[in-house]
Each structure stands twice: as structure tokens, then as C-alpha cells.
Enzyme design. Structure first.
Site, PDB file in Angstrom:
ATOM      1  N   ASP A   1      54.307  30.438  30.534  1.00 57.06           N
ATOM      2  CA  ASP A   1      53.154  31.237  30.142  1.00 57.06           C
ATOM      3  C   ASP A   1      52.791  30.785  28.735  1.00 57.06           C
ATOM      4  O   ASP A   1      53.535  31.036  27.780  1.00 57.06           O
ATOM      5  CB  ASP A   1      53.523  32.725  30.160  1.00 57.06           C
ATOM      6  CG  ASP A   1      52.387  33.635  29.683  1.00 57.06           C
ATOM      7  OD1 ASP A   1      51.407  33.135  29.105  1.00 57.06           O
ATOM      8  OD2 ASP A   1      52.481  34.864  29.888  1.00 57.06           O
TER       9      ASP A   1
ATOM     10  N   TYR B   1      35.277  34.771  27.891  1.00 56.45           N
ATOM     11  CA  TYR B   1      35.419  33.356  28.241  1.00 56.45           C
ATOM     12  C   TYR B   1      34.586  32.484  27.300  1.00 56.45           C
ATOM     13  O   TYR B   1      35.074  31.482  26.787  1.00 56.45           O
ATOM     14  CB  TYR B   1      34.998  33.140  29.693  1.00 56.45           C
ATOM     15  CG  TYR B   1      35.361  31.771  30.223  1.00 56.45           C
ATOM     16  CD1 TYR B   1      36.688  31.437  30.470  1.00 56.45           C
ATOM     17  CD2 TYR B   1      34.387  30.810  30.476  1.00 56.45           C
ATOM     18  CE1 TYR B   1      37.039  30.181  30.954  1.00 56.45           C
ATOM     19  CE2 TYR B   1      34.726  29.553  30.964  1.00 56.45           C
ATOM     20  CZ  TYR B   1      36.053  29.248  31.201  1.00 56.45           C
ATOM     21  OH  TYR B   1      36.397  28.003  31.670  1.00 56.45           O
TER      22      TYR B   1
ATOM     23  N   THR C   1      36.274  24.219  42.085  1.00 51.21           N
ATOM     24  CA  THR C   1      37.618  24.793  42.084  1.00 51.21           C
ATOM     25  C   THR C   1      37.481  26.302  41.978  1.00 51.21           C
ATOM     26  O   THR C   1      36.416  26.831  41.678  1.00 51.21           O
ATOM     27  CB  THR C   1      38.458  24.298  40.888  1.00 51.21           C
ATOM     28  OG1 THR C   1      37.869  24.790  39.671  1.00 51.21           O
ATOM     29  CG2 THR C   1      38.531  22.780  40.828  1.00 51.21           C
TER      30      THR C   1
ATOM     31  N   ASP D   1      52.888  25.463  34.619  1.00 55.22           N
ATOM     32  CA  ASP D   1      52.025  26.533  35.115  1.00 55.22           C
ATOM     33  C   ASP D   1      52.872  27.785  35.293  1.00 55.22           C
ATOM     34  O   ASP D   1      54.116  27.723  35.274  1.00 55.22           O
ATOM     35  CB  ASP D   1      51.403  26.138  36.459  1.00 55.22           C
ATOM     36  CG  ASP D   1      50.074  26.835  36.723  1.00 55.22           C
ATOM     37  OD1 ASP D   1      49.024  26.160  36.685  1.00 55.22           O
ATOM     38  OD2 ASP D   1      50.067  28.059  36.956  1.00 55.22           O
TER      39      ASP D   1
ATOM     40  N   LYS E   1      36.361  29.824  24.726  1.00 54.14           N
ATOM     41  CA  LYS E   1      36.122  28.384  24.849  1.00 54.14           C
ATOM     42  C   LYS E   1      35.349  27.840  23.652  1.00 54.14           C
ATOM     43  O   LYS E   1      35.540  26.680  23.246  1.00 54.14           O
ATOM     44  CB  LYS E   1      35.383  28.087  26.155  1.00 54.14           C
ATOM     45  CG  LYS E   1      36.237  28.340  27.401  1.00 54.14           C
ATOM     46  CD  LYS E   1      37.518  27.518  27.403  1.00 54.14           C
ATOM     47  CE  LYS E   1      38.294  27.664  28.702  1.00 54.14           C
ATOM     48  NZ  LYS E   1      39.505  26.812  28.740  1.00 54.14           N
TER      49      LYS E   1
ATOM     50  N   ASN F   1      45.157  22.685  29.320  1.00 56.02           N
ATOM     51  CA  ASN F   1      44.244  23.018  30.402  1.00 56.02           C
ATOM     52  C   ASN F   1      44.346  24.470  30.850  1.00 56.02           C
ATOM     53  O   ASN F   1      43.383  25.021  31.383  1.00 56.02           O
ATOM     54  CB  ASN F   1      44.517  22.098  31.597  1.00 56.02           C
ATOM     55  CG  ASN F   1      43.730  22.512  32.818  1.00 56.02           C
ATOM     56  OD1 ASN F   1      42.525  22.328  32.893  1.00 56.02           O
ATOM     57  ND2 ASN F   1      44.412  23.092  33.794  1.00 56.02           N
TER      58      ASN F   1
END
Length: 279
Positions: free
Chosen positions: A75, A169, A204, A49, A173, A102
Site C-alpha cells: 500500500d 482526482y 481500462t 500492488d 494528479k 503508477n
């Protein structure tokens, strides 16, 4: 996310013992839950991460529970950092069998003609370029692992349908969904399985975007998510570990005849239209 009771409970008799996994975007949320689920199944995990403290904490969580994990900052949009992530994984554990792409960002909320071009490019860099770079760097090691190798891309229901004020987004995706299918076609003959998971409303805060809002706006954003989730057939948001268990299944031999599959974990939201509040 809650700690398991003192020691890591080995799920399904350690189906991933002997395997090494990289999970990007694993400092929190679905990524952290996935790293823990893979460790529960016996895998040695590299938590990756950009959030240094949270990433180290996620790896420590796994080790405290009795699993094996290290943290490597990365990154995923930067080729050199991705290459180093894979190099450090192999240096630490000697192999790589499982890659979970992810890491992702939302891109905020806007209409396409109002969206900042730099933000659009950043969403594409993380959500599409990132998985490509990870696959490119990891593939030689996955090929060496043969039929134990699995790639799981974390896409979204927004990659399957249109959604309000989410042009970058949705586009990113959707690209990841079809990249999954394409990779499955090219690498299936070598025994590498590539599948995608499309979560719906998950409890989340991806990238901490809601937490960065003023208190009143953050409360309103959470309320909108809960209200939208309530309209799904199952009527609620999912917990991150409910997605993680599906990822662990796709990483294991239990899914040995699955590749190119796009698996929704969405409470039924893509199975129907929104009919409004329930009576």
C-alpha cells in the site's frame, strides 16, 4: 492483456538490460502493461500492488513470457510498506534504476461540497503521498545508479485540465504533475531524470470501480467513456500498452535529455476543445 507469443520479444534490442524497475499499481491496466513493456526491454521488474492474486498473476505473466519479475504487495500510502518494497527490490536484484509511480485511485464522482472527507484524504494519500514515499525510499538507490536512474510518474490529463465531478482526482494528479517538475529540478544535477505521463481515455477500469457497479450503471459508464473518447481528434480510447510504450521510452536512454517533461498520451483531447459529435 494478451500474452506475447510464447517467448518475450525483446523490444529495441534490450535497451533496459541490467536495470531494475519497480512499478506500483501493476496488477492490471497501465501498470501491468508497463511492467511487461519494461521486461520486454530487458529490465528485471518488481510488480507491486495491493491486489495479491492479480499482482502475482502479472508477475507470472512476465516470467511465463521469459522475463524476470517478482511480486511485492504494498500500500503506497504506508511508509513502512513502501520502505519494505524498496528493501525487497534491492535484496532480490541488488539495485534499483527505474521507479514508475503508477498506483492511483479515482475517488469516484461527486461535487466538492458533497465529497466525503475521508475519501478525499484517501485519494491524496494514494495519489500524492504514495509517489512521495516511493521517491523518498528509492532515492538513495537511484542516486547510486547515477545517469541510469529514471522516475516516471503516471499522472493524468485531469491533472492538466478541470473535469466534471472529480475534485480529488484532479487535485491529486495536478499535484503529481508539479511534483514531477520539482523533483526534476532538485535531482537533475545528480543525473536522475523525472518525467510524467498524462494518459487520457484508456480502455481500462482503474481500481475496478466500474466492475463494482450494478450491470446497468456499469454499461452506462462504459458508454459515456467511449462517447467522450470518440470526440477526441483520434476518436477512440487508447489501449494500456500504448501508454506503456511511452513509459518504457522515458525509462530508457533514448530520452536522455528529457526531464521535467509532462507527456500527454491522450489522443489529442487536451489539444482542443470539445466541439460535440462529429458530423
Amino acid at each position: 492483456m494478451p500474452l506475447p507469443d510464447k517467448e518475450l520479444q525483446r523490444s529495441e534490442h534490450g535497451k533496459l538490460i541490467g536495470r531494475v524497475a519497480v512499478v506500483t499499481g501493476a496488477a492490471g491496466g497501465i501498470g501491468c502493461a508497463t511492467a511487461l513493456a519494461l521486461a520486454q526491454a530487458g529490465a528485471r521488474v518488481v510488480v507491486s500492488d495491493m491486489q495479491l492474486e492479480a499482482g502475482e498473476a502479472a508477475a507470472a505473466l512476465i516470467r511465463t513470457a521469459g522475463g524476470q519479475a517478482v511480486f511485492v504487495a504494498c500500500d503506497v500510502s504506508e511508509p513502512a510498506q513502501v520502505a519494505r518494497l524498496i528493501e525487497q527490490t534491492v535484496e532480490e536484484y541488488g539495485a534499483l534504476q527505474i521507479l514508475v509511480n503508477n498506483a492511483g485511485i479515482s475517488g469516484g464522482s461527486s461535487l466538492a461540497h458533497e465529497m466525503d472527507i475521508e475519501l478525499w484524504d484517501r485519494v491524496m494519500a494514494v495519489n500524492v503521498r504514495g509517489p512521495f514515499l516511493c521517491v523518498k525510499a528509492a532515492m538513495p538507490h537511484l542516486l547510486a545508479s547515477g545517469h541510469q536512474a529514471a522516475i516516471i510518474n503516471i499522472a493524468s490529463t485531469y491533472g492538466l485540465i478541470g473535469a466534471l465531478r472529480a475534485p480529488a482526482y484532479c487535485a491529486s494528479k495536478g499535484a503529481l504533475v508539479n511534483l514531477t517538475r520539482q523533483l526534476a529540478v532538485d535531482y537533475g544535477p545528480q543525473g536522475i531524470r523525472v518525467n510524467a505521463v498524462c494518459p487520457g481515455y484508456i480502455d481500462t477500469d482503474m481500481g475496478g470501480s466500474v466492475a463494482k457497479l450494478p450491470a446497468e450503471q456499469a454499461t452506462a459508464a462504459r458508454a459515456r467513456r467511449e462517447a467522450n473518447a470518440a470526440l477526441q481528434p483520434l476518436g477512440r480510447q487508447a489501449q494500456a500498452d500504448e501508454v506503456a510504450r511511452v513509459v518504457a521510452f522515458l525509462a530508457s536512454d533514448d530520452s536522455s535529455f528529457m526531464t521535467g517533461s509532462i507527456v500527454t498520451v491522450d489522443g489529442g483531447c487536451t489539444a482542443t476543445v470539445n466541439h460535440g459529435p462529429r458530423a
